[in-house]
Design a protein around this motif. Structure first.
Motif, PDB file in Angstrom:
ATOM      1  N   UNK A 148     -54.351  11.655  -3.062  1.00  0.00           N
ATOM      2  CA  UNK A 148     -52.984  11.477  -3.590  1.00  0.00           C
ATOM      3  C   UNK A 148     -52.010  12.356  -2.825  1.00  0.00           C
ATOM      4  N   UNK A 149     -52.358  13.579  -2.578  1.00  0.00           N
ATOM      5  CA  UNK A 149     -51.496  14.490  -1.837  1.00  0.00           C
ATOM      6  C   UNK A 149     -51.253  13.970  -0.411  1.00  0.00           C
ATOM      7  N   UNK A 153     -47.701  12.993   0.953  1.00  0.00           N
ATOM      8  CA  UNK A 153     -47.150  13.636   2.127  1.00  0.00           C
ATOM      9  C   UNK A 153     -46.807  12.600   3.197  1.00  0.00           C
ATOM     10  N   UNK A 154     -47.632  11.633   3.354  1.00  0.00           N
ATOM     11  CA  UNK A 154     -47.360  10.548   4.341  1.00  0.00           C
ATOM     12  C   UNK A 154     -46.120   9.782   3.938  1.00  0.00           C
ATOM     13  N   UNK A 158     -42.305   9.599   6.012  1.00  0.00           N
ATOM     14  CA  UNK A 158     -41.680   8.339   6.419  1.00  0.00           C
ATOM     15  C   UNK A 158     -40.206   8.344   6.026  1.00  0.00           C
ATOM     16  N   UNK A 159     -39.780   9.001   5.089  1.00  0.00           N
ATOM     17  CA  UNK A 159     -38.382   8.988   4.689  1.00  0.00           C
ATOM     18  C   UNK A 159     -37.623   9.950   5.379  1.00  0.00           C
TER      19      UNK A 159
END
Length: 159
Positions: A148-149, A153-154, A158-159
């Motif tokens: 989940x982390x 983080x991925x 991306x943002x």
């Protein structure tokens, strides 16, 4: 009184039974010596005045008393030896009985200790199994949290 110069001639030959062992020459000699000695003492008593007869009689009684005394002493010694033997045997049996009782108690204590240790071992094994299961569960949960982390983080990158 009749004197015996050769006692063998005055004795009748006894009929020997089948299981009877004849006397050895040494034993026959001893018997004849006693007979001759007794006759000699009797002759001496007859030749001595009456006051001396009592002393000779006491000598004969003394030798007979000595034989009887030895027999009684031997019997008393045998009784005492048997008494000591019975006492040693009784002490030995008591010691063995005490040892058996001590070993029974020790055996009972060891069995109780084994039972307690076996129970403790079972408890420790149960705790170990529980902790192992909990460790596996927590490792899976941690791996899920890592995923989940990493996903989070991925997404943020991306943002």
């Amino acid at each position: 009184m009749m004197s015996i110069k050769n006692p063998v001639h005055h004795m009748q030959n006894p009929v020997l039974e089948e299981n009877h062992n004849p006397l050895t020459p040494n034993e026959i000699h001893k018997l004849f010596s006693l007979v001759l000695e007794s006759e000699q003492q009797q002759q001496q008593q007859q030749q001595q005045p009456s006051s001396n007869r009592s002393s000779s009689s006491s000598e004969t009684n003394r030798s007979i008393y000595t034989v009887e005394e030895r027999k009684h002493r031997r019997m008393a010694s045998n009784r005492e030896s048997a008494r000591r033997s019975r006492r040693r045997k009784k002490t030995h049996v008591e010691n063995i009985t005490n040892e058996v009782n001590r070993l029974k108690i020790e055996n009972r204590e060891l069995k109780n200790m084994l039972c307690v240790l076996s129970h403790d071992c079972h408890l420790v094994q149960s705790d170990s199994d529980r902790l192992l299961s909990e460790s596996i569960y927590l490792q899976h949960k941690l791996a899920g949290l890592h995923q989940i982390l990493a996903y989070s983080t991925a997404q943020q990158l991306q943002y």
